[in-house]
Design a protein around this motif. Structure first.
Motif: not given
Length: 333
Positions: A32-39, A313-323
């Motif tokens: 999540a941190e790598g994908a740009g999630f804030d928290a 990979g799932v969190i990364d994909q979701v984060g990069r799509t929603l960010r």
């Protein structure tokens, strides 16, 4: 502090042994941190929740887990979504979250709510009380906690709690954020207007216009500009590259709860738990969150991925799509 995109971990049932459990939690937080999630958030419960699984399924104590994540991550903010006020003495909670802030280098957020899961209270021996009593206790708790997070001594001789010049040292800062979570238009929103930096709204998505109107009313009553109170929505998210497979996962999950989407009218669907769910491919989910949440004026979204968030990979994909959706929104704070 700003939380435009958060990731909640509500499920610890995806490893073959307990020894593998926390490494899997660390992996999710780091992704999540790598994908740009804030928290990154964990739930503050002792049993698994009815809509997710059985009470016997694994559930970690929130602040022990968050402290472990603090040493395994570098940038992402850490919080419970949300701390059950009924479980903890408020002065001790102020000390606990401040220590988490020190351990994490200034990345803690105090997420807090009134508490609601009665079975945990009964079996652990915590007083549950009435709805009114739980919110009276939360109000008093916030009167104690807020000054303690701000470097002030706390004194309160209340109906439920008592402090006398309570100190809170050490602190790394005097502006540790307070996040309230819930959907109550009078009590929760009223306390958010008085105490909080962030309000995570928990409700059906179709209720958001009414919720925001109510929040603006509570802010007006408190003499607060609503633009200074950041908002987010808790989205129950089922994402898969194969959208049909995601929808089949949703159908199977709901059928276990006795809900059959195929026979529901649109009005029935909007009144059910399905109205809190966002299902499909990453792009489909992004479109749904934009139209059903962000377009109403909510600042951000906190997502969980109950079905497959543990899969690499799932969190990364979701984060990069929603960010990009939340990055484009103007910061109001």
């Amino acid at each position: 502090m700003s939380i435009r995109l958060g990731y909640q971990m509500p499920n610890f049932s995806n490893t073959s042994s307990v020894r593998e459990l926390f490494p899997a939690v660390i992996a999710q937080a780091r992704e999540a941190e790598g994908a740009g999630f804030d928290a990154a958030f964990v739930m503050d419960h002792f049993y698994q929740l009815p809509l997710i699984g059985e009470p016997e399924e694994p559930m970690l104590e929130a602040y022990s887990a968050l402290s472990g994540l603090a040493t395994a991550t570098e940038r992402i903010q850490l919080s419970a979504l949300v701390t059950g006020n009924t479980y903890r003495n408020p002065a001790l909670l102020a000390k606990t979250v401040t220590t988490l802030d020190v351990v994490s280098g200034g990345r803690a957020v105090l997420g807090i709510g009134a508490g609601w899961f009665e079975l945990e209270h009964q079996q652990y021996g915590f007083e549950f009380g009435t709805f009114t009593e739980r919110f009276e206790r939360l109000d008093e708790a916030l009167q104690i906690i807020t000054p303690m997070l701000r470097g002030q001594r706390s004194t309160l001789d209340g109906k439920w709690y008592h402090t006398e010049n309570a100190m809170n040292e050490p602190r790394i800062r005097d502006d540790l954020p307070i996040l309230l979570g819930g959907g109550g238009e009078k009590k929760t929103f009223g306390m958010a207007a008085r105490f909080a930096d962030h309000l995570n709204i928990i409700c059906n998505a179709s209720e958001l216009p009414r919720k925001l109107d109510a929040l603006h009313q509570r802010c007006a009553e408190a003499g607060r500009d609503p633009a200074t109170l950041e908002t987010s929505f808790l989205a129950l998210t089922i994402v898969d590259e194969d959208g049909d497979r995601a929808r089949k996962t949703q159908s199977d999950m709901l059928s276990r709860l006795g809900v059959d989407l195929s026979t529901m009218t649109e009005a029935e669907r909007r009144a059910s738990v399905a109205d809190r769910q966002f299902v499909g491919t990453p792009d489909e989910v992004a479109e749904q969150i934009q139209a059903r949440v962000l377009d109403y004026g909510i600042d951000g979204v906190i997502v969980n991925l109950i079905a497959n968030g543990h899969e690499p990979g799932v969190i990364d994909q979701v984060g990069r799509t929603l960010r990009p959706l939340v990055q484009r929104r103007p910061h109001r704070l």
